[in-house]
Design an enzyme around this catalytic site. Structure first.
Site, PDB file in Angstrom:
ATOM      1  CD1 TRP A  61       0.671  -0.603   2.963  1.00 58.81           C
ATOM      2  CD2 TRP A  61      -1.259   0.202   3.733  1.00 58.81           C
ATOM      3  NE1 TRP A  61       0.744  -0.581   4.324  1.00 58.81           N
ATOM      4  CE2 TRP A  61      -0.428  -0.098   4.834  1.00 58.81           C
ATOM      5  CE3 TRP A  61      -2.528   0.713   3.984  1.00 58.81           C
ATOM      6  CZ2 TRP A  61      -0.825   0.114   6.157  1.00 58.81           C
ATOM      7  CZ3 TRP A  61      -2.923   0.917   5.294  1.00 58.81           C
ATOM      8  CH2 TRP A  61      -2.082   0.615   6.370  1.00 58.81           C
ATOM      9  CG  ASN A  62       1.758   3.012  -2.817  1.00 60.69           C
ATOM     10  OD1 ASN A  62       2.952   2.813  -2.659  1.00 60.69           O
ATOM     11  ND2 ASN A  62       1.045   2.349  -3.709  1.00 60.69           N
ATOM     12  CG  HIS A  73      -9.018  18.789 -11.367  1.00 61.45           C
ATOM     13  ND1 HIS A  73      -7.966  18.949 -12.241  1.00 61.45           N
ATOM     14  CD2 HIS A  73      -9.515  20.035 -11.154  1.00 61.45           C
ATOM     15  CE1 HIS A  73      -7.832  20.239 -12.531  1.00 61.45           C
ATOM     16  NE2 HIS A  73      -8.764  20.914 -11.900  1.00 61.45           N
ATOM     17  CG  ASP A  75     -12.110  23.510 -11.489  1.00 56.62           C
ATOM     18  OD1 ASP A  75     -11.233  22.774 -11.020  1.00 56.62           O
ATOM     19  OD2 ASP A  75     -11.915  24.310 -12.426  1.00 56.62           O
ATOM     20  CG  HIS A  79     -11.404  26.387  -7.889  1.00 54.18           C
ATOM     21  ND1 HIS A  79     -10.218  26.460  -7.199  1.00 54.18           N
ATOM     22  CD2 HIS A  79     -11.059  26.442  -9.208  1.00 54.18           C
ATOM     23  CE1 HIS A  79      -9.207  26.545  -8.050  1.00 54.18           C
ATOM     24  NE2 HIS A  79      -9.692  26.551  -9.268  1.00 54.18           N
ATOM     25  CG  HIS A 207     -11.669  28.952 -13.351  1.00 55.58           C
ATOM     26  ND1 HIS A 207     -10.982  28.748 -14.526  1.00 55.58           N
ATOM     27  CD2 HIS A 207     -11.349  27.899 -12.547  1.00 55.58           C
ATOM     28  CE1 HIS A 207     -10.277  27.630 -14.434  1.00 55.58           C
ATOM     29  NE2 HIS A 207     -10.480  27.091 -13.250  1.00 55.58           N
TER      30      HIS A 207
END
Ligand code: MN
Length: 257
Positions: A61-62, A73, A75, A79, A207
């Site tokens: 695992w990490n 991703h 927004d 944001h 945005h």
């Protein structure tokens, strides 16, 4: 049969195809680079905890470290300063994460001019051919930029004057925010705004207007070339980071064959 039973049967038989529009998350996943004096996001990193060794003999695992706005991703409205007080990424209603997708292809225009901007007339011309943008759905803006996503330099495409990547004009961003029935805009570039949008009025109009209107952005999508102009359904799964301004997201498209 039930609706969901039919859906599962269709997915299993391949009559409904499930396409992954998500960029793989690796150390070299391109990230936005803002000039001084602005803060910058972290790249994606994996840090090994154990790998079948004396730190954990039977398991691998990490830890991960990443910015909220790294790789493919979402927004959230909060944001942007125009959306402060609106939804953070954990507050987006789950129902809104499933929606129809309209795909507008401006690959040729973006290849000819990396500063190409989507205008209201372009969207209206698309609507004249394919019908209205989807209610509570996504406008997916295809530019061919996903072909550059393996290479930070090619992806950001910057020179002394700044980055050159396709985007959306001020007027079109305002129109999409205020008049179009969509829930958000999805792009293949590092952000929803054009590379040159820091110099627009207002700066970063996509945005500013969309998030200010409570709408969403989706970035660094891949495989939009595999989608028809209409008919695909997007399932978007950002992490419910409480107070988060966005989140890496797995974005799947359902497509009838
Ligand atoms: Mn972002």
């Amino acid at each position: 049969m039930t609706l969901l039973g039919d859906l599962v049967t269709a997915v299993r038989s391949g009559r409904i195809e499930v396409l992954d529009l998500t960029a793989p998350l690796v150390d070299s996943t391109p990230i936005l680079l803002l000039p001084e004096p602005f803060g910058n996001t972290r790249p994606f990193r994996l840090e090994e905890i154990s790998r079948y060794d004396d730190r954990g003999p039977a398991w691998y695992w990490n830890n991960i470290s990443t910015g909220e706005h790294t790789g493919t991703h979402l927004d959230a409205p909060v944001h942007w300063v125009t959306g402060q007080g609106l939804a953070d990424v954990s507050q987006i209603p789950a129902r809104e994460l499933v929606g129809a997708a309209a795909v507008l292809d401006f690959t040729a225009e973006s290849a000819a001019d990396p500063d190409f901007l989507l205008e209201v007339e372009h969207v209206k011309a698309w609507e004249a051919e394919h019908g209205q943008l989807p209610e509570q759905g996504w406008l997916l803006y295809r530019t061919g930029w996903d072909a550059r996503s393996h290479d930070q330099e090619a992806f950001l495409n910057a020179d002394e004057a700044g980055p050159h990547t396709p985007g959306i004009s001020v007027e079109c961003a305002r129109w999409l925010a205020e008049e179009a029935p969509i829930l958000g805009v999805g792009v293949e570039t590092v952000g929803t705004d054009a590379g040159a949008a820091a110099g627009f009025d207002p700066p970063f109009p996509c945005h500013s207007f969309l998030l200010g209107a409570g709408k969403y952005g989706l970035t660094q999508l891949q495989n939009l070339a595999l989608l028809p102009p209409t008919g695909a359904v997007l399932v978007t799964a950002p992490l419910p980071i409480v107070g988060g301004s966005g989140s890496p997201a797995r974005v799947l498209a359902l497509l009838e064959r």
